[in-house]
Enzyme design. Structure first.
Site, PDB file in Angstrom:
ATOM      1  N   CYS A 110       5.392   4.416  -8.796  1.00 56.44           N
ATOM      2  CA  CYS A 110       5.798   3.829  -7.514  1.00 56.44           C
ATOM      3  C   CYS A 110       7.305   3.599  -7.404  1.00 56.44           C
ATOM      4  CB  CYS A 110       5.043   2.531  -7.255  1.00 56.44           C
ATOM      5  SG  CYS A 110       5.079   1.346  -8.609  1.00 56.44           S
ATOM      6  N   ASP A 368       5.783   1.758   1.673  1.00 51.30           N
ATOM      7  CA  ASP A 368       4.973   1.616   0.467  1.00 51.30           C
ATOM      8  C   ASP A 368       4.584   2.985  -0.095  1.00 51.30           C
ATOM      9  OD1 ASP A 368       3.171   0.865  -1.510  1.00 51.30           O
ATOM     10  OD2 ASP A 368       2.339  -0.758  -0.320  1.00 51.30           O
ATOM     11  N   HIS A 370       2.379   3.445  -2.395  1.00 52.80           N
ATOM     12  CA  HIS A 370       1.063   3.347  -3.024  1.00 52.80           C
ATOM     13  C   HIS A 370      -0.037   3.957  -2.157  1.00 52.80           C
ATOM     14  CE1 HIS A 370       3.504   0.207  -4.955  1.00 52.80           C
ATOM     15  NE2 HIS A 370       2.776   0.472  -6.020  1.00 52.80           N
TER      16      HIS A 370
END
Length: 481
Positions: A110, A368, A370
């Site tokens: 990440c 993000d 993810h």
């Protein structure tokens, strides 16, 4: 026959693992984000006030730095601006990473992805300028609970069908990008040229060993710092990896830009000035990375760099508190994200690294990484762009931001750097409660202060902590000391 059956079992296992990754990481961004119409929204130096959409008025004084980046009452303008930022997420089924058999970065990559997004924003500023937006940004559907769940369900069905039928899995995006014609008006030709730059920038971050700024290249550079694929990469380590990747990129399009990483929370101005001077191998004028030349020289934010200078990406690893972020730094972070030459902040909440691009009130706006998506072959000239842009901004309270982060700035020239240094020095003035600023500017070179030349991975991770190296558990996505 037995071997064939074993191979089929392994393929089925792989498919089920892929499905699990999609289900696990597809829901990381499932909830809708609420924005207030009564408070300004700052996005990488641009200010938007949604209230004017309803009553035609907005409090101009409530926005920071309104002179150049002020936008009033246009929700669509904010959506288009946010969606135009390059979004780089977990991917799967790409070629094995260097030194490993991993074909996905789900669960550990990440912060590398966040670093890639920050670097991509610097390249957008370098080649396209801050005013650029993607023409198709508003055509993407919001990634709310229903669409994310439906996407995961479709992946599940497609994966199972492919496993049972032995056919390759279809790509998530079936249609190709419309080809804009370079014929016609000058505006159309300019738009077409900028779209080519847009596509080229994204291709540099492809998940193949040949991509100059791709995950494979970053992992390979990480090996020289004692980091392997699957390990945790901290914000400071990522900063140094990005610096090496930019410096070693063998492409004429990247010859006019380099990177600098601060030392011990200190930016040495003479070192930055040296970075603005290209090495002898880069004395020639920058040639465009794609056919057709570069943006016009009289365009603001064009990539035209004088022969005697090159742009610099300034990366500053900092720690804004102990185990939790110090509330005294909230205002500082807001001020940093309010200037247009800021390319964002990489860091995040515990166990989730993010790319912070703005804020509203007491919440950070972030992108993000993810979300697990399928590998896209960027070597194909008309590869789909949709999965590289996110239409749904997310928010997190400032109090949940991890104190360990890296701040990025883009400096086009030495004159730009002088202005950046002057403006940031004012923002860095410590408050009465906080004795020390987050980072400082110092005249001279780093070598003048007898800094250690050989940095260990531990010192790269925490360049401002002088205590002896300690063993740190890296089971999760984020390290807490």
């Amino acid at each position: 026959m037995e071997n064939k059956g074993s191979d089929e079992v392994e393929k089925l296992k792989t498919k089920f693992c892929s499905v699990w990754n999609n289900v696990k990481y597809s829901w990381a961004l499932k909830s809708k984000t609420l924005f207030s119409r009564n408070s300004p929204v700052l996005l990488l130096g641009r200010c938007y006030h949604f209230k004017a959409d309803d009553d035609g008025s907005a409090d101009e004084a409530s926005c920071r730095e309104p002179e150049e980046g002020f936008s009033m009452g246009n929700v669509e303008a904010f959506r288009k601006d946010f969606t135009s930022r390059v979004w780089l997420t977990y991917r799967e089924e790409f070629p094995p990473l260097p030194g490993s058999t991993l074909t996905t970065d789900c669960g550990w990559g990440c912060l590398l992805r966040a670093g890639q997004m920050m670097l991509a924003q610097a390249l957008v500023l370098h080649f396209l300028g801050r005013d650029w937006t993607w023409s198709e940004a508003l055509t993407l559907q919001p990634l709310d609970t229903e669409t994310w769940t439906a996407s995961a369900a479709k992946r599940l069905v497609a994966s199972l069908e492919a496993s049972l039928q032995g056919s390759p899995k279809n790509s998530d995006w079936q249609h190709s990008e419309p080809q804009s014609s370079s014929q016609g008006s000058a505006e159309e030709a300019e738009a077409h040229l900028k779209e080519m730059y847009h596509r080229t920038i994204i291709s540099w971050f492809g998940d193949t060993s040949s991509a100059l700024l791709g995950l494979h290249r970053l992992v390979r550079l990480g090996l020289t710092m004692g980091k392997n694929a699957g390990n945790w990469y901290g914000p400071a380590v990522v900063a140094h990896i990005l610096k090496k990747a930019v410096e070693e990129a063998m492409d004429s399009g990247l010859a006019g830009i380099t990177a600098y990483v601060s030392q011990d929370c200190t930016v040495y101005s003479a070192d930055v000035a040296d970075c603005h001077k290209p090495p002898s191998a880069r004395q020639a004028s920058v040639s465009p990375p794609i056919a057709g030349g570069g943006p016009s020289k009289d365009q603001p934010g064009s990539a035209s760099i004088l022969p005697d200078s090159q742009a610099v990406i300034i990366l500053i690893p900092v720690r804004l508190g102990g185990e939790k972020i110090n509330p005294e730094y909230f205002e500082f972070v807001k001020n940093i994200l309010s200037v247009e030459y800021c390319i964002g902040i990489i860091g995040g909440k515990p166990k989730q690294a993010c790319y912070f691009v703005g804020f509203q009130d007491d919440s950070l706006i972030y992108m993000d990484p993810h979300y697990c998506q399928s590998f896209v072959d960027v070597s194909n000239g008309d590869f789909p762009l949709q999965s590289f842009h996110c239409p749904s901004p997310k928010k997190i309270p400032f109090s949940r931001m991890d104190p360990s982060c890296t701040i990025g700035f883009y400096s086009r020239s030495l004159q730009d750097y002088d202005r950046i240094r002057e403006e940031l020095s004012k923002l860095l003035q410590p408050s009465t409660k906080e004795k020390y600023p987050a980072f400082t500017f110092v005249q001279g070179h780093g070598r003048d202060y007898d800094l250690s030349a050989g940095l260990t991975p531990e010192k790269l991770e925490w360049p401002f902590i002088r205590s002896p190296p300690r063993t740190v558990t890296t089971a999760g996505d984020f390290v807490l000391l």
